[in-house]
Design a protein around this motif. Sequence first.
Motif, PDB file in Angstrom:
ATOM      1  N   LEU A 216       0.843  -1.225   0.246  1.00 27.66           N
ATOM      2  CA  LEU A 216       0.297   0.626  -0.111  1.00 27.66           C
ATOM      3  C   LEU A 216       0.769   1.402   0.245  1.00 27.66           C
ATOM      4  CD1 LEU A 216      -2.864  -0.158   2.452  1.00 27.66           C
ATOM      5  CD2 LEU A 216      -3.267  -0.633  -0.015  1.00 27.66           C
ATOM      6  N   LYS A 219       2.122   1.963  -3.449  1.00 33.94           N
ATOM      7  CA  LYS A 219       0.787   2.451  -4.593  1.00 33.94           C
ATOM      8  C   LYS A 219       1.201   3.631  -3.782  1.00 33.94           C
ATOM      9  CE  LYS A 219      -1.305  -2.384  -5.259  1.00 33.94           C
ATOM     10  NZ  LYS A 219      -2.686  -2.770  -4.894  1.00 33.94           N
ATOM     11  N   THR A 220       0.697   4.513  -2.648  1.00 34.53           N
ATOM     12  CA  THR A 220       0.220   5.674  -1.935  1.00 34.53           C
ATOM     13  C   THR A 220       1.658   6.398  -3.054  1.00 34.53           C
ATOM     14  OG1 THR A 220      -0.078   5.154  -0.299  1.00 34.53           O
ATOM     15  CG2 THR A 220       0.203   7.344  -0.784  1.00 34.53           C
ATOM     16  N   VAL A 290      -5.784   4.308  -3.771  1.00 33.14           N
ATOM     17  CA  VAL A 290      -5.048   4.344  -2.324  1.00 33.14           C
ATOM     18  C   VAL A 290      -4.764   5.180  -1.439  1.00 33.14           C
ATOM     19  CG1 VAL A 290      -2.625   3.691  -1.050  1.00 33.14           C
ATOM     20  CG2 VAL A 290      -3.942   2.661  -2.827  1.00 33.14           C
TER      21      VAL A 290
END
Length: 308
Positions: A216, A219-220, A290
Amino acid sequence: MKILIFGIGGVGGYFGGKLAQAGYDVTMIARGKHLEAIKKKGLEVESINGNFKVKTDLATDNLAEVSTPDLVILGVKSWQIPEVASQLKPIISTETMVLPLQNGANNVEKLQEILPKKNILAGLCHIVSFVEKPGKIKHVSFEPRITFGEFDNSNSERIQQLKEVFDKAEITNFIPENIQLETWKKFLFIATISGLGGLTRVSIDKIRESEYLYELLQKTAQEIKLVANAKGIPLADEHLEKAFEIIQNQPPGTTASTQRDIMAGQPSELENFNGFIVKEAEKLGLVTPVNKMIYECLLPMESEARDN
């Protein structure tokens, strides 16, 4: 040179302290018990580079007491910029330089909405420091550095003059070829760790240990790069790799300042970090799922903190 440090937190306190120590005419804007302590005993700085204490020429919470400065360094949070800029408007001259050192990608633009463009420089800093108790700043990691320049990246006379000021104060400083890129490189790192840190409420090492959370985090960062590139900022894969090298090297227990604000139920820079990415993406016709998830999950807490 007359210097006004607006906000004597970890950033303004450390750099303002160094400038006062070098003999410059420094005025500090602080408030509450912190201000009382500075007025009474001076400002104490405990640093990994050596401790020092300074008496300031003027410490106040009233701008009416402040004479026109040659340089204003903004040590407030990014969400406070519009209000602070409005307060500064009556006391600056055409020659006053205003240097923001906040985290965030659009601080200069926010200043330009209120103050004349010619007054505003672009800047950022690298330091981990905080107010340990009223009148005392604690610097715990990073070699303190100010990165600054003209918004158009020109090598102006005043930029060279400011470099001399920082050099005399023994503040490591850097004038880059592209100040916007440097701003986004810092923003990439801090916005990536802050939102997810605030949501999970655990330190960076705990996020690194979770395959799901670490993905995550990546992806951020990819979404931040996507928005930067769409805005013409040459943020590249190598900059993402560098940001994640820094993330990997953070010691156990490390948290970001915005994360700490969220966890303490205080107003944070959420709108200026993940919120900024979400809103810029919408303007540009991009999707940042995200960042949107992080932003929307934290927004009720942020709203509550601002209502209290």
